[in-house]
Design a protein around this motif. Sequence first.
Motif, mmCIF file in Angstrom:
data_model
loop_
_atom_site.group_PDB
_atom_site.id
_atom_site.type_symbol
_atom_site.label_atom_id
_atom_site.label_comp_id
_atom_site.label_asym_id
_atom_site.label_seq_id
_atom_site.Cartn_x
_atom_site.Cartn_y
_atom_site.Cartn_z
ATOM 1 N N ASP A 72 3.824 -11.500 19.348
ATOM 2 C CA ASP A 72 3.012 -11.445 18.320
ATOM 3 C C ASP A 72 2.725 -10.116 17.575
ATOM 4 O OD1 ASP A 72 0.919 -10.367 19.831
ATOM 5 O OD2 ASP A 72 -0.600 -11.921 19.534
ATOM 6 N N TRP A 73 1.994 -10.254 16.292
ATOM 7 C CA TRP A 73 1.613 -8.968 15.719
ATOM 8 C C TRP A 73 0.142 -9.046 15.715
ATOM 9 C CZ3 TRP A 73 5.206 -5.262 13.933
ATOM 10 C CH2 TRP A 73 6.405 -5.970 13.867
ATOM 11 N N LEU A 74 -0.753 -8.100 16.108
ATOM 12 C CA LEU A 74 -2.166 -7.982 15.880
ATOM 13 C C LEU A 74 -2.412 -7.132 14.796
ATOM 14 C CD1 LEU A 74 -4.958 -8.447 16.688
ATOM 15 C CD2 LEU A 74 -4.775 -6.174 18.221
ATOM 16 N N ILE A 75 -3.159 -7.920 13.695
ATOM 17 C CA ILE A 75 -3.474 -7.189 12.461
ATOM 18 C C ILE A 75 -5.126 -6.788 12.291
ATOM 19 C CG2 ILE A 75 -3.049 -7.455 10.056
ATOM 20 C CD1 ILE A 75 -0.552 -7.904 11.527
ATOM 21 N N ASP A 76 -5.294 -5.738 12.304
ATOM 22 C CA ASP A 76 -6.806 -5.306 12.314
ATOM 23 C C ASP A 76 -7.158 -4.986 10.800
ATOM 24 O OD1 ASP A 76 -7.386 -5.265 15.213
ATOM 25 O OD2 ASP A 76 -5.898 -3.617 15.465
ATOM 26 N N VAL A 77 -8.029 -5.706 10.249
ATOM 27 C CA VAL A 77 -8.238 -5.566 9.025
ATOM 28 C C VAL A 77 -9.872 -5.406 8.354
ATOM 29 C CG1 VAL A 77 -7.546 -6.555 6.829
ATOM 30 C CG2 VAL A 77 -6.429 -7.439 8.727
ATOM 31 N N ALA A 78 -9.979 -4.232 7.814
ATOM 32 C CA ALA A 78 -11.420 -4.108 7.352
ATOM 33 C C ALA A 78 -12.032 -5.209 6.412
ATOM 34 C CB ALA A 78 -11.449 -2.816 6.565
ATOM 35 N N ALA A 79 -13.349 -5.581 6.480
ATOM 36 C CA ALA A 79 -13.894 -6.571 5.730
ATOM 37 C C ALA A 79 -13.721 -6.752 4.349
ATOM 38 C CB ALA A 79 -15.446 -7.035 6.209
ATOM 39 N N GLY A 80 -13.725 -5.485 3.640
ATOM 40 C CA GLY A 80 -13.311 -5.237 2.259
ATOM 41 C C GLY A 80 -12.220 -5.595 1.623
ATOM 42 N N GLU A 81 -11.066 -5.679 2.408
ATOM 43 C CA GLU A 81 -9.832 -5.910 1.795
ATOM 44 C C GLU A 81 -9.674 -7.216 0.915
ATOM 45 O OE1 GLU A 81 -7.213 -3.862 1.661
ATOM 46 O OE2 GLU A 81 -7.960 -2.284 3.074
ATOM 47 N N ASN A 82 -9.020 -7.289 0.022
ATOM 48 C CA ASN A 82 -8.776 -8.637 -0.526
ATOM 49 C C ASN A 82 -7.815 -9.339 0.225
ATOM 50 O OD1 ASN A 82 -6.682 -9.994 -2.320
ATOM 51 N ND2 ASN A 82 -8.526 -9.879 -3.405
ATOM 52 N N TRP A 83 -8.322 -10.774 0.248
ATOM 53 C CA TRP A 83 -7.653 -11.339 1.210
ATOM 54 C C TRP A 83 -5.874 -11.912 0.571
ATOM 55 C CZ3 TRP A 83 -7.081 -13.428 5.954
ATOM 56 C CH2 TRP A 83 -6.089 -14.414 6.232
ATOM 57 N N HIS A 84 -5.842 -12.213 -0.426
ATOM 58 C CA HIS A 84 -4.403 -12.312 -0.771
ATOM 59 C C HIS A 84 -3.709 -11.295 -0.808
ATOM 60 C CE1 HIS A 84 -1.129 -14.067 -3.364
ATOM 61 N NE2 HIS A 84 -1.222 -13.273 -4.115
ATOM 62 N N ALA A 85 -4.096 -10.195 -1.328
ATOM 63 C CA ALA A 85 -3.315 -8.933 -1.082
ATOM 64 C C ALA A 85 -2.976 -8.575 0.311
ATOM 65 C CB ALA A 85 -4.243 -7.514 -1.700
ATOM 66 N N LEU A 86 -3.718 -8.934 1.392
ATOM 67 C CA LEU A 86 -3.342 -8.756 2.700
ATOM 68 C C LEU A 86 -2.137 -9.806 3.052
ATOM 69 C CD1 LEU A 86 -3.900 -7.976 5.663
ATOM 70 C CD2 LEU A 86 -5.130 -9.789 5.962
ATOM 71 N N VAL A 87 -2.082 -11.079 2.383
ATOM 72 C CA VAL A 87 -1.022 -12.005 2.716
ATOM 73 C C VAL A 87 0.141 -11.615 2.237
ATOM 74 C CG1 VAL A 87 -0.160 -14.332 2.137
ATOM 75 C CG2 VAL A 87 -2.601 -13.860 2.730
ATOM 76 N N VAL A 88 0.158 -11.019 0.851
ATOM 77 C CA VAL A 88 1.290 -10.387 0.252
ATOM 78 C C VAL A 88 1.877 -9.365 1.093
ATOM 79 C CG1 VAL A 88 2.454 -9.292 -1.844
ATOM 80 C CG2 VAL A 88 0.921 -11.433 -1.794
ATOM 81 N N HIS A 89 0.858 -8.227 1.447
ATOM 82 C CA HIS A 89 1.354 -7.197 2.158
ATOM 83 C C HIS A 89 2.057 -7.429 3.600
ATOM 84 C CE1 HIS A 89 0.815 -2.801 3.901
ATOM 85 N NE2 HIS A 89 0.208 -3.411 4.873
ATOM 86 N N LYS A 93 6.226 -7.087 4.925
ATOM 87 C CA LYS A 93 6.462 -6.370 6.213
ATOM 88 C C LYS A 93 7.182 -7.301 7.005
ATOM 89 C CE LYS A 93 3.297 -2.513 6.123
ATOM 90 N NZ LYS A 93 4.205 -1.365 6.106
ATOM 91 N N ASN A 94 7.507 -8.638 6.499
ATOM 92 C CA ASN A 94 8.132 -9.496 7.357
ATOM 93 C C ASN A 94 7.173 -10.072 8.357
ATOM 94 O OD1 ASN A 94 10.634 -9.643 5.665
ATOM 95 N ND2 ASN A 94 11.196 -7.741 6.889
ATOM 96 N N ILE A 95 5.896 -10.227 8.135
ATOM 97 C CA ILE A 95 5.209 -10.531 8.960
ATOM 98 C C ILE A 95 4.561 -12.005 8.598
ATOM 99 C CG2 ILE A 95 3.021 -10.197 10.318
ATOM 100 C CD1 ILE A 95 3.511 -7.134 10.445
ATOM 101 N N ALA A 96 4.962 -13.078 9.020
ATOM 102 C CA ALA A 96 4.630 -14.387 8.386
ATOM 103 C C ALA A 96 3.370 -14.991 8.978
ATOM 104 C CB ALA A 96 5.897 -15.295 8.510
#
Length: 337
Positions: A72-89, A93-96
């Motif tokens: 798997d991939w472990l994605i560590d994300v800060a709380a203020g990041e935009n949710w949809h922008a994370l999905v697209v980002h 990177k081919n992480i679905a």
Amino acid sequence: MHALQSLHTFALPCQCHQLVTISDGQQLHDIDFSKPFCLLGEGSNTIFVDDFAGTVIRIALRGISIEERDSDWLIDVAAGENWHALVVHLLEKNIAGLENLALIPGTVGAAPVQNIGAYGVELAEFIEYVEGFDIDTKQCVRLDNAQCEFGYRDSVFKHARKGRFVITQVGLSLNKHWQPKLSYAPLQVLRDRQPTAKQVCETVINIRQSKLPDPNVLANAGSFFKNPIVSNEAVAKLKQRFTTMPVYYVDPHQQKIAAGWLIEQLGLKGHQIGDIAVYQHQALVLVNLGQGTSDDLISMIEYIQQHVWRQFSVRLEHEVRLMGQHDEIHIQGVRNE
């Protein structure tokens, strides 16, 4: 006093006593949490229905890191990041895995509180941990998935840790062996096409844009009511009267009813109280036509709850968080009848 109208997407004209923006987790140590406070991301699931007498704390922490592991991939994300922008980002990177949750508004930190979900997928499936500031101990605490006590649009952050925990980071586990999740009717058109994750994402975006108004154009807070979960016996009785009523499996004893369908059957699309209206294209959404007031919104919530109860004997709860003068409030327009 600080204006809040531009800080929540329903855009009611309210104010708060103090406004603090958190861009570094260390700032949380300097806040007096003994006084009324409200945690806020992008304000897409919060409506201020009164002037708030305390401090509004905007979480603006940034940062994304990606760790590749065996399966798997472990994605560590800060709380203020935009949710949809994370999905697209991640898709770039081919992480679905998160594509069914595309275009859900708000921040990453707000997502676990609500356990956001759409089109047969819930965030809880991907949470490895939620990290935050424990207000009582003033320590950084990491909770695993089980400790978050996720449920349908629910989590421990709405209960035992409500008002005692500030989410600062979220860890997501995304399996490398991706399979599309197409169980919900709007996505079943893709079943025979062997879609890519990006194609699923594009379909979800198109569906959401066709049903939900852009809050930058028409003020709204997205889906306003929870889909009620009722017993199999209650569903059987309703199905005798309403044979086309859509229901979804929850567990061997309960099923979920589409709240938007209930409201639409009452002919309430376009119904208006003052400048608050039921959106014409999706009955689950309430909109502020420009000059809406808190009184009008509360009247609309109660009106819908009462009419759904009278017709279907089903209680509707609002999914959107309503903030009063000192704390969150809950509107229940149906008394014990």
